[in-house]
Structure formats: C-alpha cells, structure tokens
Design an enzyme around this catalytic site. Structure first.
Site, PDB file in Angstrom:
ATOM      1  N   ASP A 130      -8.945 -13.254  -4.496  1.00  0.00           N
ATOM      2  CA  ASP A 130      -7.724 -13.551  -5.240  1.00  0.00           C
ATOM      3  C   ASP A 130      -7.431 -15.043  -5.174  1.00  0.00           C
ATOM      4  OD1 ASP A 130      -7.480 -10.843  -5.613  1.00  0.00           O
ATOM      5  OD2 ASP A 130      -5.973 -10.573  -4.044  1.00  0.00           O
ATOM      6  N   GLN A 131      -6.706 -15.537  -6.154  1.00  0.00           N
ATOM      7  CA  GLN A 131      -6.427 -16.970  -6.230  1.00  0.00           C
ATOM      8  C   GLN A 131      -5.765 -17.503  -4.960  1.00  0.00           C
ATOM      9  OE1 GLN A 131      -4.999 -18.250 -10.005  1.00  0.00           O
ATOM     10  NE2 GLN A 131      -4.150 -20.162  -9.256  1.00  0.00           N
TER      11      GLN A 131
END
Length: 289
Positions: A130-131
């Site tokens: 995930d970012q």
C-alpha cells in the site's frame, strides 16, 4: 489529493482533432492542463496510456483522463537496495510512494523511480505494498526468475512478516476471515463483514513483538503479523475487524498519526532459478524514536 476523472468516447466530429484538444473539449481541463495530464501518464486511449498530445483518435474510441492538480513534483529519491543478485532485486519501499502507476500518473511511483535509477534493468513485479506502507518489495530481473517468483507468490511458498503499531495491546491470535470490497463504500475500502463484493479467504497470524524486536523504536504497542494470503489491505482489514486498527490508518478507524505504522519487515523465500533459502530484512528505520 483532488483527483478528477473523466471517461468518454470520441465523437465523429472530433476525430480530426489532436488528443489534447479533445480532452480540453470534453473535460474542464485547459489545453495546458490536458498536456500536463498526458505528460504525467494520466490519459488512457483504449485502456493504454498515451502521452502524445498530437495523437489523432478514431471516433468511438474510449478515452480515460485523470488529473490531480495537487500532485507534488516528480520524486527523485534514490530507492534503497536491500539485496541484489543476477535474478532478483529487493528494495525498501519508502512510505507514501505508490508501488506502480496510479490513475493520474506513472511517474510518481516506485517502478518509475527504479527505471530512472536502474535503466539497465527490466523489472517484473509480483506483489505490492500500500502507498502508506514501507518495507520489503522483491522484483524479478530476468524472465526465468519472473516465472519462479510468480509461482512462489501464487503458491504462498514464502514467509512474509510485517511490523505494525496499534493503539492498544493485542494477544497472539489467528484471524481467518474472508475479505472483500465493501459495496458502495466511498472512499473505497475492504472488510470482513457486511455487503462484500467477491470476498476471498484470508489468514493472518498476529503476536506481540518482543522487546528485542522493538528496541530503539518509538514506544508503543507493536505486533508482528504474518500473512498467509495476499488480499488487498489484508493486515489493515483484519486488525480493524479485531477492533485494533493500525495506528494512523484513519480509513479503517485507526487513531490519526503522521504516518501509517505498517512496515514490510522480513521475507523468507526460495531463490528463483538457483534454489536455496533466502531471508531478507528491511529495518523499520522510520519507526525509530
């Protein structure tokens, strides 16, 4: 971010216009903003990214446009290399960096930075972070290694450990709860209960981190999570399901923080092509006091 998106098909009367002209006509972007969207990779023609402002597009072809006026400058940060041999490249992904291109850009992500940093390599991606998540990410450098990594990740023939901080302690436990996208959720998110779209089985093992494992880190309640499946937001969703969301994960009810306290910490896998065990680690430096 203020992401704007449009999807439309080209009208017959617009088929002789330049692509930037069509975008300016069919969206609320100026031609200058349309060219910027093209440069950043935010335009898809027939589901393929296009960056040529003067391209002519036939009538009936679908165009997708995404533009984020709040995007920061294209990053130039060097990506730390954790391990490299003939076959694979393991890196420590910084938090806040997408793994691969988003709707609005293919220049602000890990793969784009690695292509700039190592233009000699053709890299193959098999898993994502995930970012907001930092830590280990492994890419193949060769088609033979690409096949081996694909089989390892598809068969879960590996050990993936994450370090995560929560607001309250949690005893060791195993969570086996399916995960699916929550229908109609805005912003989009996943869950274990409710009206789920295509829920899939998921297992995560949690245990409290030891004092040795958290020495030097900002004091708090830390867990070690091992995932046996690779569902989107798996650790975040399972902890929210337990009432112990990740600190900083406001999407899933976590207490606000200046970061998402989730780090891909250790990875054990079979070396592709050559065989043998390989154990990798990316220390959680951003968690240090």
């Amino acid at each position: 971010m203020t992401l704007k998106k449009w999807t439309f098909t080209v009208d017959p009367e617009d088929a002789e216009l330049r692509l930037d002209q069509i975008i300016a006509k069919r969206t609320d972007l100026s031609r200058r903003a349309a060219r910027e969207a093209l440069k950043l990779g935010g335009v898809q023609v027939d589901r393929k990214r296009v960056k040529v402002a003067g391209k002519l597009v036939k009538a009936g072809i679908e165009i997708r446009v995404a533009f984020d006026p709040d995007l920061p400058p294209v990053p130039t940060t060097a990506i730390p290399i954790v391990f490299e041999d003939t076959w694979i490249l393991a890196v420590d992904k910084p938090a806040g960096l997408a793994t691969q291109g988003t709707w609005a850009t293919d220049r602000h992500d890990l793969l784009a930075l690695l292509k700039t940093q190592r233009p000699d390599l053709q890299l193959f991606l098999h898993h994502r972070l995930d970012q907001g998540t930092s830590g280990l990410l492994v890419l193949a450098k060769d088609p033979k290694a690409n096949k081996g990594l694909a089989e390892a990740f598809a068969g879960r023939d590996l050990e993936k450990l994450y370090l995560v901080r929560v607001s309250e302690p949690l005893a060791a436990c195993i969570v086996e709860a399916p995960i699916g996208r929550i229908r109609g959720a805005d912003p989009g998110r996943f869950g274990c209960t409710g009206d789920l779209m295509e829920p899939k089985s998921a297992r995560t093992d949690f245990r409290p981190a030891t004092d040795e494992e958290t020495a030097g880190l900002t004091p708090g309640h830390y867990l070690v999570a091992r995932i046996h499946t690779g569902r989107t937001h798996q650790i975040r969703v399972h902890l929210a399901h337990l009432g112990r969301p990740v600190l900083g994960d406001t999407l899933y009810g976590g207490e606000p923080s200046d970061r998402l306290w989730l780090h891909a910490w250790r990875l054990g896998l079979k070396r592709p092509v050559t065989g043998g065990d390989l154990r990798l680690e990316a220390p959680p430096l951003r968690f240090k006091a």
